[in-house]
Design an enzyme around this catalytic site. Structure first.
Site, PDB file in Angstrom:
ATOM      1  N   CYS A 187      15.929  -0.464  34.272  1.00  0.00           N
ATOM      2  CA  CYS A 187      15.330   0.621  35.052  1.00  0.00           C
ATOM      3  C   CYS A 187      16.353   1.315  35.937  1.00  0.00           C
ATOM      4  O   CYS A 187      16.704   2.459  35.703  1.00  0.00           O
ATOM      5  CB  CYS A 187      14.172   0.085  35.889  1.00  0.00           C
ATOM      6  SG  CYS A 187      12.781  -0.413  34.872  1.00  0.00           S
TER       7      CYS A 187
HETATM    8  N1  LIG Z   1      11.274  -3.832  31.559  1.00  0.00           N
HETATM    9  C1  LIG Z   1      10.688  -3.299  32.609  1.00  0.00           C
HETATM   10  O1  LIG Z   1      10.574  -3.960  33.624  1.00  0.00           O
HETATM   11  C2  LIG Z   1      10.149  -1.874  32.568  1.00  0.00           C
HETATM   12  C3  LIG Z   1       9.371  -1.449  33.656  1.00  0.00           C
HETATM   13  C4  LIG Z   1       8.824  -0.170  33.614  1.00  0.00           C
HETATM   14  C5  LIG Z   1       9.096   0.679  32.540  1.00  0.00           C
HETATM   15  N2  LIG Z   1       9.878   0.265  31.511  1.00  0.00           N
HETATM   16  C6  LIG Z   1      10.089   1.196  30.401  1.00  0.00           C
HETATM   17  O2  LIG Z   1       9.264   0.796  29.311  1.00  0.00           O
HETATM   18  C7  LIG Z   1       9.905   1.088  28.068  1.00  0.00           C
HETATM   19  C8  LIG Z   1      10.037  -0.196  27.253  1.00  0.00           C
HETATM   20  O3  LIG Z   1      10.865  -1.094  27.952  1.00  0.00           O
HETATM   21  P1  LIG Z   1      10.930  -2.642  27.647  1.00  0.00           P
HETATM   22  O4  LIG Z   1      11.687  -3.244  28.780  1.00  0.00           O
HETATM   23  O5  LIG Z   1       9.569  -3.168  27.326  1.00  0.00           O
HETATM   24  O6  LIG Z   1      11.832  -2.649  26.312  1.00  0.00           O
HETATM   25  P2  LIG Z   1      12.124  -3.871  25.333  1.00  0.00           P
HETATM   26  O7  LIG Z   1      13.459  -3.604  24.747  1.00  0.00           O
HETATM   27  O8  LIG Z   1      11.841  -5.162  26.035  1.00  0.00           O
HETATM   28  O9  LIG Z   1      11.021  -3.715  24.200  1.00  0.00           O
HETATM   29  C9  LIG Z   1      10.904  -2.606  23.390  1.00  0.00           C
HETATM   30  C10 LIG Z   1      10.406  -3.043  22.014  1.00  0.00           C
HETATM   31  O10 LIG Z   1      10.213  -1.867  21.229  1.00  0.00           O
HETATM   32  C11 LIG Z   1      10.560  -2.171  19.886  1.00  0.00           C
HETATM   33  N3  LIG Z   1      10.766  -0.935  19.150  1.00  0.00           N
HETATM   34  C12 LIG Z   1      11.854  -0.135  19.083  1.00  0.00           C
HETATM   35  N4  LIG Z   1      11.621   0.935  18.311  1.00  0.00           N
HETATM   36  C13 LIG Z   1      10.348   0.816  17.861  1.00  0.00           C
HETATM   37  C14 LIG Z   1       9.523   1.628  17.025  1.00  0.00           C
HETATM   38  N5  LIG Z   1       9.963   2.763  16.514  1.00  0.00           N
HETATM   39  N6  LIG Z   1       8.268   1.194  16.783  1.00  0.00           N
HETATM   40  C15 LIG Z   1       7.809   0.026  17.297  1.00  0.00           C
HETATM   41  N7  LIG Z   1       8.545  -0.772  18.093  1.00  0.00           N
HETATM   42  C16 LIG Z   1       9.800  -0.376  18.378  1.00  0.00           C
HETATM   43  C17 LIG Z   1      11.790  -3.055  20.045  1.00  0.00           C
HETATM   44  O11 LIG Z   1      12.040  -3.811  18.870  1.00  0.00           O
HETATM   45  C18 LIG Z   1      11.393  -3.917  21.245  1.00  0.00           C
HETATM   46  O12 LIG Z   1      10.748  -5.122  20.833  1.00  0.00           O
HETATM   47  C19 LIG Z   1      11.238   1.723  28.432  1.00  0.00           C
HETATM   48  O13 LIG Z   1      11.059   3.110  28.442  1.00  0.00           O
HETATM   49  C20 LIG Z   1      11.486   1.233  29.833  1.00  0.00           C
HETATM   50  O14 LIG Z   1      12.307   2.114  30.559  1.00  0.00           O
HETATM   51  C21 LIG Z   1      10.401  -1.015  31.499  1.00  0.00           C
END
Ligand SMILES: NC(=O)c1ccc[n+]([C@@H]2O[C@H](COP(=O)([O-])OP(=O)(O)OC[C@H]3O[C@@H](n4cnc5c(N)ncnc54)[C@H](O)[C@@H]3O)[C@@H](O)[C@H]2O)c1
Length: 419
Positions: free
Chosen positions: A261
């Site tokens: 983030c």
């Molecule tokens: N981690 C946090 O604490 C947090 C908090 C708020 C917002 N976010 C936002 O949420 C979003 C996701 O973050 P995250 O931390 O969960 O990411 P992550 O990397 O933990 O998980 C994302 C998942 O999406 C999958 N993926 C990629 N391309 C794909 C597709 N085309 N179809 C289906 N699945 C696909 C990946 O294989 C992975 O398992 C980002 O935009 C991030 O900025 C994250």
């Protein structure tokens, strides 16, 4: 009739949401392109700390959750939520994952269905990017044939008080019907929703939250460096300032920011500002500059500490306590520990690192020996550096350490120096 929900992207954001939606009564299809993750989930194994294996197996056994790596598993959804990564590529927003997920969902989009974006991105993404991708792939019209909205995730890994359910959820839609559909979806999932007038405000709200933290952390980090030069205890000064009951919110210095983030999201906004207005978002640039410099500052403080002891860094043994970027989590993504280890290795130090919560081995240079923080290991190091204030490190016996650089102010003793 039970509604079918697709959660596209089963990571830190998607998996807890999928579990909560299943608990709330939806039939949930978890779609992820990472087949190894899908396999783990099918076997009832969770790779996200906030999702206990018991919760996963319960949802699987009840037939409420079905993980899949097959796009066709998305067919027939009523609601689809996009929770895929939005990283930076060469410093620029990379929406390729959002595009791929949108184009997949578009193939299965039916009249009356709802698509919600949760991935963090710059204001305008939902309406200017996702909307045309969905329309082009489905032949349907957004706002007329299907609903579209944006709702930022506020998940705070490891926080048991403010969870997905208890944290108010900002929601938006591209029109009144879309907003209603988005609110109806989250109704059984969270305790309260906060509606804003369009996806742009919701997208900006998320980036404001992260930029606020990023900038304030940069402020105290710069203060820490200045105060050290001036011989002032910045931690005590922050404690004192925190006694003001209004108009102040404490932030604490540290070895740098990590995770997906703070080092990334504000840059999405500065890119957008630069693109749309041709001007720079100076606060973000300054905060990036200060926070990304902190690992170098920690390395410099270590060099000074070695100097005081009349020893070169080269050939000395340094023990890093903590590889995760955040307390009590196993998440080492973008962690400052990785850069600090690299800098120390570059100076010829023998670097060892302890972090029982970070189970992944590939996160750090293979030249760094992964060890347990045993009393022997602590005593054998020329310098111990506390980087992550996991609870078990805060209570570690460091009395036999030769010298400790505590970057989080959780340890005390005559051998402890604070950042
Ligand atoms: N981690 C946090 O604490 C947090 C908090 C708020 C917002 N976010 C936002 O949420 C979003 C996701 O973050 P995250 O931390 O969960 O990411 P992550 O990397 O933990 O998980 C994302 C998942 O999406 C999958 N993926 C990629 N391309 C794909 C597709 N085309 N179809 C289906 N699945 C696909 C990946 O294989 C992975 O398992 C980002 O935009 C991030 O900025 C994250």
């Amino acid at each position: 009739m039970t509604k079918t929900v697709v959660v596209a992207g089963l990571g830190y954001v998607g998996l807890p949401l999928a579990m909560r939606a299943a608990q709330a009564g939806y039939r949930v299809i978890g779609y992820d392109v990472d087949l190894s993750r899908v396999k783990l989930l099918e076997a009832g194994e969770s790779y996200i700390e906030d999702v206990p294996a018991g919760q996963l197996t319960e949802a699987l056994d009840a037939g409420k959750f079905q993980p899949s790596g097959e796009a066709r598993a998305c067919a027939g959804f009523d609601v689809a939520v996009i929770t895929v990564p939005t990283p930076l590529r060469d410093g620029l927003p990379d929406l390729t994952y959002v595009e791929a997920a949108s184009r997949t969902l578009a193939r299965y989009l039916r009249p009356g269905a709802t698509v919600i974006v949760e991935s963090t991105s710059y204001p305008g993404t939902t309406q200017e990017q996702v909307l045309p991708w969905l329309e082009a792939g489905s032949g349907l019209i957004a706002g007329t044939d299907f609903h579209l909205g944006y709702s930022p995730e506020r998940i705070d890994p490891g926080n048991s008080k403010w969870t997905l359910t208890t944290t108010p959820k900002v929601v938006s839609g591209i029109n009144a019907d879309s907003l209603e559909a988005v609110q109806a979806f989250y109704g059984p999932i969270v305790e309260s929703t906060v509606a804003v007038s369009s996806p742009r405000e919701a997208e900006l709200a998320k980036i404001i939250e992260n930029t606020f933290r990023h900038v304030n952390i940069a402020l105290v980090n710069e203060l820490a460096m200045i105060a050290h030069e001036l011989g002032i205890n910045v931690w005590e000064a922050i404690d004192a300032a925190s006694t003001k009951p209004f108009g102040f919110m404490p932030f604490t210095p540290g070895p740098g920011v990590g995770g997906h983030c703070l080092p990334i999201d504000p840059s999405y906004l500065s890119w957008r500002v630069e693109r749309a207005l041709g001007q720079s978002f100076r606060f973000v640039e300054l905060a990036n500059d200060i926070n990304s410099h902190m690992p170098d500052y920690v390395a410099r403080r270590l060099m000074l500490a070695f100097n005081k002891r009349g020893r070169p860094v080269s050939g000395s043994r340094v023990l890093l306590l903590g590889l995760a970027y955040k307390k009590n989590t196993g998440d080492a993504r973008e962690s400052p520990a990785i850069r600090i280890a690299k800098l120390l290795l570059g100076m010829g130090a023998h670097v060892r690192a302890a972090d029982p919560l970070v189970t992944e081995t590939a996160v750090i240079d293979p030249a760094v020996a992964r060890v347990d923080a045993t009393p022997e290991e602590i005593a054998a190091a020329d310098i111990v550096v506390l980087l992550t204030e996991h609870d078990h490190f805060a209570t570690a016996d460091i009395s036999h350490a030769r010298h400790v650089l505590d970057c989080r102010r959780v340890l005390s003793g005559p051998n402890v120096e604070t950042l």
